[in-house]
Design an enzyme around this catalytic site. Structure first.
Site, short mmCIF file in Angstrom:
data_model
loop_
_atom_site.label_atom_id
_atom_site.label_comp_id
_atom_site.label_asym_id
_atom_site.label_seq_id
_atom_site.Cartn_x
_atom_site.Cartn_y
_atom_site.Cartn_z
N ARG A 1 11.09 -1.21 11.49
CA ARG A 1 10.06 -0.65 12.36
C ARG A 1 9.93 -1.49 13.63
O ARG A 1 10.01 -2.71 13.56
CB ARG A 1 8.71 -0.65 11.62
CG ARG A 1 8.45 0.63 10.89
CD ARG A 1 7.21 0.58 10.03
NE ARG A 1 6.04 -0.05 10.62
CZ ARG A 1 4.87 -0.13 9.99
NH1 ARG A 1 4.73 0.37 8.77
NH2 ARG A 1 3.85 -0.72 10.56
N ARG B 1 -0.86 -8.03 13.99
CA ARG B 1 -1.41 -7.12 12.98
C ARG B 1 -2.14 -7.88 11.87
O ARG B 1 -3.19 -7.46 11.41
CB ARG B 1 -0.28 -6.26 12.40
CG ARG B 1 0.10 -5.12 13.36
CD ARG B 1 1.55 -4.70 13.21
NE ARG B 1 1.87 -4.23 11.90
CZ ARG B 1 3.07 -4.39 11.31
NH1 ARG B 1 4.04 -5.01 11.95
NH2 ARG B 1 3.28 -3.92 10.12
N ARG C 1 -9.97 0.92 8.80
CA ARG C 1 -9.47 -0.42 9.13
C ARG C 1 -10.51 -1.24 9.86
O ARG C 1 -10.23 -2.38 10.21
CB ARG C 1 -8.29 -0.26 10.07
CG ARG C 1 -6.96 -0.56 9.49
CD ARG C 1 -5.99 -0.05 10.52
NE ARG C 1 -4.81 -0.83 10.61
CZ ARG C 1 -3.67 -0.50 10.03
NH1 ARG C 1 -3.59 0.53 9.25
NH2 ARG C 1 -2.61 -1.22 10.22
N ARG D 1 11.62 -5.80 5.49
CA ARG D 1 11.27 -4.39 5.25
C ARG D 1 12.08 -3.46 6.15
O ARG D 1 12.29 -3.71 7.32
CB ARG D 1 9.78 -4.19 5.53
CG ARG D 1 9.33 -2.76 5.40
CD ARG D 1 7.85 -2.66 5.23
NE ARG D 1 7.14 -2.72 6.49
CZ ARG D 1 5.81 -2.57 6.59
NH1 ARG D 1 5.09 -2.41 5.49
NH2 ARG D 1 5.23 -2.63 7.76
N LYS E 1 0.84 -1.21 0.00
CA LYS E 1 0.00 0.00 0.00
C LYS E 1 0.87 1.26 0.00
O LYS E 1 0.64 2.18 -0.77
CB LYS E 1 -0.90 0.05 1.25
CG LYS E 1 -1.85 -1.10 1.39
CD LYS E 1 -2.82 -0.91 2.56
CE LYS E 1 -2.17 -0.91 3.93
NZ LYS E 1 -1.58 -2.18 4.36
P1 ADP Z 1 0.61 -1.86 9.08
O1 ADP Z 1 -0.52 -1.72 8.08
O2 ADP Z 1 1.84 -2.47 8.49
O3 ADP Z 1 0.18 -2.52 10.35
P2 ADP Z 1 0.53 1.00 9.61
O4 ADP Z 1 1.71 1.87 9.46
O5 ADP Z 1 -0.62 1.24 8.70
O6 ADP Z 1 1.12 -0.45 9.50
O7 ADP Z 1 -0.03 1.08 11.12
C1 ADP Z 1 0.82 0.86 12.21
C2 ADP Z 1 0.01 0.84 13.49
O8 ADP Z 1 -0.65 2.10 13.68
C3 ADP Z 1 -1.14 -0.18 13.56
O9 ADP Z 1 -0.67 -1.46 13.96
C4 ADP Z 1 -2.04 0.47 14.61
O10 ADP Z 1 -1.52 0.31 15.92
C5 ADP Z 1 -1.94 1.94 14.27
N1 ADP Z 1 -2.95 2.34 13.27
C6 ADP Z 1 -2.70 2.78 12.01
N2 ADP Z 1 -3.86 3.05 11.36
C7 ADP Z 1 -4.86 2.78 12.24
C8 ADP Z 1 -6.27 2.83 12.16
N3 ADP Z 1 -6.91 3.21 11.03
N4 ADP Z 1 -6.98 2.46 13.24
C9 ADP Z 1 -6.39 2.07 14.37
N5 ADP Z 1 -5.06 1.97 14.52
C10 ADP Z 1 -4.29 2.32 13.47
#
Ligand code: ADP
Length: 221
Positions: free
Chosen positions: A162, A173, A93, A130, A17
Site C-alpha cells: 500500500r 498513522r 477513529r 504487508r 483488524k
Molecule cells: P490503517 O488502519 O492501516 O491506517 P485504513 O485502511 O483503515 O488503514 O485507513 C487508511 C487511511 O484512510 C487512513 O490513514 C485515513 O487517511 C483514511 N481513513 C480510513 N478510515 C478513516 C476514518 N474513520 N476517519 C478518517 N480517515 C480515515
C-alpha cells in the site's frame, strides 16, 4: 444461519483488524465495512471523495469526520447491514466519529467493541512486510504471499504494498491512532462494551478468542 452481529473492531494499524473481519464476516454473514477499503476504491475510481482522500491517505492523515460519517451512514443504510448487522473496521477513529456513529445507529445497540491489542514493535514488523490486493483488500505478507506470484488468491487482483505502508506514513498513522483513536477505548469502556483480545497470537487463535467474546456477550455473561 448464525444470527448477525453489530461490532466495532479497534486496534492499531497492523493489529489484524482486516484479517479478523474477513473471517468474522463469513462466520456471521454480515458485511465487513472497512472505511480504508471504501476510500481506496474511491481513490481508484477518481470520485470526488477519492480526489479529496488521495493525498491525505498517502501521508497517513485522517479525513474530516463529517465526510466519513456520511459515507458510513449511507453504507449502514444498505439492506445487508440494516437487516443483519455489520463489522466496522477503521470506523470510528475519533471521539467525534463515535458520537456521530451513535447518531447514525439511533439507539440500535452494538454487541461489543473488539479491541485487538498488539505491541507497537510487532505491528511495525507486520506493516513493513504487508501486501494488499488492490481489488478486494485481501491481506498477504512477504512471508505468506499468494500462491501464484503477486496475484490475489481470492479475486485475481494485483497484490501490492500500500502507498501508505511507507516508514513515514506508518509513523504518522500510529501517532494518529495513539492521539485520536486510543481515547475510544475509554469511551466504550465506560459503556461496558470493550472486549480486549491479544492480537499478537496466531490468526486462528485470535479468531477463536474473538468468537468466544462475542458469544459471551450474546449470552449476556
Ligand atoms: P490503517 O488502519 O492501516 O491506517 P485504513 O485502511 O483503515 O488503514 O485507513 C487508511 C487511511 O484512510 C487512513 O490513514 C485515513 O487517511 C483514511 N481513513 C480510513 N478510515 C478513516 C476514518 N474513520 N476517519 C478518517 N480517515 C480515515
Amino acid at each position: 444461519m448464525a444470527a448477525g452481529v453489530r461490532l466495532v473492531v479497534l486496534g492499531k494499524q497492523g493489529a489484524g483488524k482486516g484479517t479478523q473481519c474477513v473471517r468474522l464476516s463469513h462466520r456471521y454473514a454480515v458485511p465487513h465495512i472497512s472505511t480504508g477499503d471504501m476510500l481506496r476504491a474511491a481513490v481508484r475510481s477518481r470520485t470526488e471523495l477519492g480526489i479529496i482522500a488521495d493525498d491525505l491517505m498517502k501521508s497517513g492523515e485522517l479525513l474530516p469526520d463529517e465526510l466519513i460519517a456520511n459515507m458510513v451512514g449511507e453504507r449502514l443504510d444498505e439492506p445487508d447491514a440494516a437487516s443483519r448487522g455489520f463489522l466496522l473496521d477503521g470506523y470510528p477513529r475519533t471521539v467525534v466519529q463515535a458520537e456521530l456513529l451513535d447518531a447514525i445507529l439511533d439507539g440500535q445497540p452494538l454487541n461489543c467493541v473488539i479491541n485487538l491489542e498488539v505491541p507497537t514493535d510487532l505491528v511495525l514488523t507486520r506493516l513493513v512486510s504487508r501486501r494488499t490486493c488492490v481489488d478486494c483488500g485481501a491481506i498477504y505478507s512477504t512471508s505468506q504471499p499468494p500462491a501464484q506470484g503477486w496475484v490475489c488468491d481470492n479475486c485475481g487482483g494485483e497484490v501490492v504494498q500500500r502507498p501508505d505502508d511507507t516508514a513515514e506514513a506508518i509513523m504518522t498513522r500510529l501517532q494518529a491512532y495513539e492521539r485520536q483513536t486510543f481515547p475510544l477505548i475509554d469511551f466504550y469502556t465506560e459503556r461496558g462494551l470493550v472486549e480486549t483480545i491479544d492480537g499478537s497470537a496466531s490468526p486462528d487463535e485470535v479468531f477463536t478468542a474473538t468468537i468466544a467474546a462475542i458469544e459471551r456477550r450474546r449470552k449476556g455473561a
